[in-house]
Write a protein that holds these residues in place. Structure first.
Motif, PDB file in Angstrom:
ATOM      1  N   GLU A  79     -47.352 -32.997  32.785  1.00 51.13           N
ATOM      2  CA  GLU A  79     -48.180 -31.798  32.692  1.00 51.13           C
ATOM      3  C   GLU A  79     -47.715 -30.823  31.613  1.00 51.13           C
ATOM      4  O   GLU A  79     -48.517 -30.074  31.066  1.00 51.13           O
ATOM      5  N   TYR A  80     -46.422 -30.810  31.348  1.00 53.17           N
ATOM      6  CA  TYR A  80     -45.855 -29.883  30.362  1.00 53.17           C
ATOM      7  C   TYR A  80     -44.980 -30.666  29.377  1.00 53.17           C
ATOM      8  O   TYR A  80     -43.754 -30.504  29.362  1.00 53.17           O
ATOM      9  N   PRO A  81     -45.579 -31.515  28.571  1.00 52.10           N
ATOM     10  CA  PRO A  81     -44.766 -32.392  27.707  1.00 52.10           C
ATOM     11  C   PRO A  81     -43.895 -31.642  26.695  1.00 52.10           C
ATOM     12  O   PRO A  81     -42.876 -32.166  26.265  1.00 52.10           O
ATOM     13  N   ARG A  82     -44.238 -30.411  26.359  1.00 52.66           N
ATOM     14  CA  ARG A  82     -43.428 -29.645  25.413  1.00 52.66           C
ATOM     15  C   ARG A  82     -42.305 -28.848  26.073  1.00 52.66           C
ATOM     16  O   ARG A  82     -41.448 -28.289  25.390  1.00 52.66           O
ATOM     17  N   ALA A  83     -42.313 -28.776  27.394  1.00 54.08           N
ATOM     18  CA  ALA A  83     -41.277 -28.005  28.098  1.00 54.08           C
ATOM     19  C   ALA A  83     -40.142 -28.919  28.523  1.00 54.08           C
ATOM     20  O   ALA A  83     -40.353 -30.092  28.834  1.00 54.08           O
ATOM     21  N   ASP A  84     -38.954 -28.372  28.528  1.00 55.68           N
ATOM     22  CA  ASP A  84     -37.784 -29.094  29.030  1.00 55.68           C
ATOM     23  C   ASP A  84     -37.489 -28.610  30.442  1.00 55.68           C
ATOM     24  O   ASP A  84     -37.480 -27.406  30.702  1.00 55.68           O
ATOM     25  N   LEU A  85     -37.225 -29.541  31.332  1.00 57.68           N
ATOM     26  CA  LEU A  85     -36.837 -29.210  32.699  1.00 57.68           C
ATOM     27  C   LEU A  85     -35.362 -29.511  32.864  1.00 57.68           C
ATOM     28  O   LEU A  85     -34.918 -30.636  32.638  1.00 57.68           O
ATOM     29  N   VAL A  86     -34.591 -28.502  33.246  1.00 56.98           N
ATOM     30  CA  VAL A  86     -33.151 -28.646  33.429  1.00 56.98           C
ATOM     31  C   VAL A  86     -32.852 -28.349  34.895  1.00 56.98           C
ATOM     32  O   VAL A  86     -33.103 -27.234  35.370  1.00 56.98           O
ATOM     33  N   LEU A  87     -32.347 -29.352  35.597  1.00 55.43           N
ATOM     34  CA  LEU A  87     -32.096 -29.220  37.029  1.00 55.43           C
ATOM     35  C   LEU A  87     -30.613 -29.283  37.349  1.00 55.43           C
ATOM     36  O   LEU A  87     -29.848 -29.955  36.651  1.00 55.43           O
TER      37      LEU A  87
ATOM     38  N   PRO B  31     -22.182 -25.949  36.189  1.00 55.76           N
ATOM     39  CA  PRO B  31     -21.867 -26.341  34.812  1.00 55.76           C
ATOM     40  C   PRO B  31     -23.099 -26.557  33.933  1.00 55.76           C
ATOM     41  O   PRO B  31     -23.050 -26.280  32.733  1.00 55.76           O
ATOM     42  N   VAL B  32     -24.191 -27.002  34.499  1.00 58.18           N
ATOM     43  CA  VAL B  32     -25.405 -27.218  33.710  1.00 58.18           C
ATOM     44  C   VAL B  32     -25.944 -25.872  33.216  1.00 58.18           C
ATOM     45  O   VAL B  32     -26.307 -25.726  32.042  1.00 58.18           O
ATOM     46  N   TYR B  33     -25.973 -24.887  34.100  1.00 58.22           N
ATOM     47  CA  TYR B  33     -26.414 -23.540  33.723  1.00 58.22           C
ATOM     48  C   TYR B  33     -25.491 -22.964  32.656  1.00 58.22           C
ATOM     49  O   TYR B  33     -25.953 -22.382  31.667  1.00 58.22           O
ATOM     50  N   GLY B  34     -24.195 -23.124  32.842  1.00 51.77           N
ATOM     51  CA  GLY B  34     -23.236 -22.625  31.856  1.00 51.77           C
ATOM     52  C   GLY B  34     -23.460 -23.242  30.485  1.00 51.77           C
ATOM     53  O   GLY B  34     -23.458 -22.536  29.473  1.00 51.77           O
ATOM     54  N   SER B  35     -23.681 -24.548  30.447  1.00 53.53           N
ATOM     55  CA  SER B  35     -23.942 -25.232  29.174  1.00 53.53           C
ATOM     56  C   SER B  35     -25.239 -24.751  28.547  1.00 53.53           C
ATOM     57  O   SER B  35     -25.318 -24.556  27.334  1.00 53.53           O
ATOM     58  N   LEU B  36     -26.242 -24.563  29.375  1.00 56.28           N
ATOM     59  CA  LEU B  36     -27.542 -24.098  28.891  1.00 56.28           C
ATOM     60  C   LEU B  36     -27.418 -22.736  28.221  1.00 56.28           C
ATOM     61  O   LEU B  36     -27.947 -22.511  27.129  1.00 56.28           O
ATOM     62  N   MET B  37     -26.672 -21.834  28.843  1.00 54.16           N
ATOM     63  CA  MET B  37     -26.496 -20.495  28.275  1.00 54.16           C
ATOM     64  C   MET B  37     -25.692 -20.539  26.971  1.00 54.16           C
ATOM     65  O   MET B  37     -25.981 -19.791  26.043  1.00 54.16           O
TER      66      MET B  37
ATOM     67  N   THR C  53     -29.264 -12.792  41.662  1.00 57.39           N
ATOM     68  CA  THR C  53     -28.031 -13.124  42.370  1.00 57.39           C
ATOM     69  C   THR C  53     -27.892 -14.619  42.623  1.00 57.39           C
ATOM     70  O   THR C  53     -26.801 -15.091  42.928  1.00 57.39           O
ATOM     71  N   GLN C  54     -28.969 -15.379  42.500  1.00 56.60           N
ATOM     72  CA  GLN C  54     -28.893 -16.833  42.692  1.00 56.60           C
ATOM     73  C   GLN C  54     -28.238 -17.526  41.508  1.00 56.60           C
ATOM     74  O   GLN C  54     -27.550 -18.533  41.680  1.00 56.60           O
ATOM     75  N   LEU C  55     -28.462 -16.998  40.320  1.00 58.88           N
ATOM     76  CA  LEU C  55     -27.862 -17.602  39.133  1.00 58.88           C
ATOM     77  C   LEU C  55     -26.360 -17.351  39.124  1.00 58.88           C
ATOM     78  O   LEU C  55     -25.883 -16.334  39.630  1.00 58.88           O
ATOM     79  N   ASN C  56     -25.646 -18.263  38.518  1.00 59.42           N
ATOM     80  CA  ASN C  56     -24.188 -18.132  38.437  1.00 59.42           C
ATOM     81  C   ASN C  56     -23.828 -17.192  37.291  1.00 59.42           C
ATOM     82  O   ASN C  56     -23.243 -17.584  36.294  1.00 59.42           O
ATOM     83  N   GLY C  57     -24.222 -15.944  37.462  1.00 57.72           N
ATOM     84  CA  GLY C  57     -23.971 -14.928  36.448  1.00 57.72           C
ATOM     85  C   GLY C  57     -25.142 -14.782  35.497  1.00 57.72           C
ATOM     86  O   GLY C  57     -25.621 -15.764  34.954  1.00 57.72           O
ATOM     87  N   VAL C  58     -25.604 -13.563  35.331  1.00 58.95           N
ATOM     88  CA  VAL C  58     -26.666 -13.259  34.372  1.00 58.95           C
ATOM     89  C   VAL C  58     -25.985 -12.706  33.128  1.00 58.95           C
ATOM     90  O   VAL C  58     -25.139 -11.816  33.228  1.00 58.95           O
ATOM     91  N   PRO C  59     -26.321 -13.229  31.955  1.00 59.27           N
ATOM     92  CA  PRO C  59     -25.673 -12.762  30.716  1.00 59.27           C
ATOM     93  C   PRO C  59     -25.861 -11.261  30.494  1.00 59.27           C
ATOM     94  O   PRO C  59     -26.787 -10.652  31.030  1.00 59.27           O
ATOM     95  N   LYS C  60     -24.999 -10.685  29.668  1.00 54.22           N
ATOM     96  CA  LYS C  60     -25.040  -9.249  29.396  1.00 54.22           C
ATOM     97  C   LYS C  60     -26.296  -8.813  28.657  1.00 54.22           C
ATOM     98  O   LYS C  60     -26.697  -7.674  28.761  1.00 54.22           O
ATOM     99  N   GLY C  61     -26.897  -9.695  27.897  1.00 54.66           N
ATOM    100  CA  GLY C  61     -28.060  -9.328  27.095  1.00 54.66           C
ATOM    101  C   GLY C  61     -29.270  -8.964  27.931  1.00 54.66           C
ATOM    102  O   GLY C  61     -29.231  -8.904  29.161  1.00 54.66           O
ATOM    103  N   GLU C  62     -30.357  -8.724  27.230  1.00 51.13           N
ATOM    104  CA  GLU C  62     -31.597  -8.364  27.905  1.00 51.13           C
ATOM    105  C   GLU C  62     -32.222  -9.592  28.568  1.00 51.13           C
ATOM    106  O   GLU C  62     -32.046 -10.714  28.106  1.00 51.13           O
TER     107      GLU C  62
END
Length: 174
Positions: free
Chosen positions: A65-73, A111-117, A134-143
């Protein structure tokens, strides 16, 4: 976030592919909007959501359905769940420290989220629902952008038939 040459990372907790409610339909519409306006769109999600898990079939449907989007799980571990509860509690009692609280992370817990960021430091970050902070393992300082359409504590209050001053109701108010 207006340039079509930018990349965007969208966090949605669990799958929206079965369109079980309005939030899922909104995510489908929102994702299609992002794909029209951004060169690269990455959806980050936890595979093992308790009520809306990503199955192999749903991952395949997403790709179709979304061939241009990447899904990272990634798996949401008990450590991450505990950290979310801790951050929610801290935010409830120390709202003036909310920025610092949402940046808290457990090293190596996602670790996947960390690599993605790290791989996409200039990507726009969109977090679906305030809970994601709060679910994410830390939200970056940026906007970042929090995309939401309802007020969780009001929904809880009416569904649970609780007063506005009930501690469980207040815990939903962030």
């Amino acid at each position: 976030m207006s340039s079509s040459s930018q990349e965007v990372i969208v966090y949605f907790n669990g799958t929206f592919m079965e369109r079980l409610n309005g939030a899922h339909a909104r995510m489908d519409s929102f994702l299609r909007f992002l794909l029209r306006h951004f060169e690269r769109v990455i959806v980050y999600s936890f595979r093992n959501h308790p009520t809306c898990p990503w199955t192999d079939e749903l991952v395949q449907r997403f790709a179709a359905e979304y061939p241009r989007a990447d899904l990272v799980l990634e798996e949401r571990t008990p450590r991450l769940v505990a950290m979310t509860r801790l951050k929610n509690t801290l935010a409830m009692f120390l709202p003036s420290l909310a920025r610092q609280i949402i940046r808290l992370s457990l090293p190596g817990a996602a670790p996947v989220y960390g690599s993605l960021m790290k791989q996409h430091p200039s990507a726009a970050l969109i977090i679906n629902y305030v809970d994601g902070l709060t679910q994410l393992n830390g939200v970056p300082k940026g906007e970042f952008v929090v995309e939401t359409h309802d007020i969780k504590f009001i929904n809880y209050r009416f569904q649970a038939h609780k007063s506005a001053t009930d501690i469980r109701t207040i815990s939903k108010f962030r």
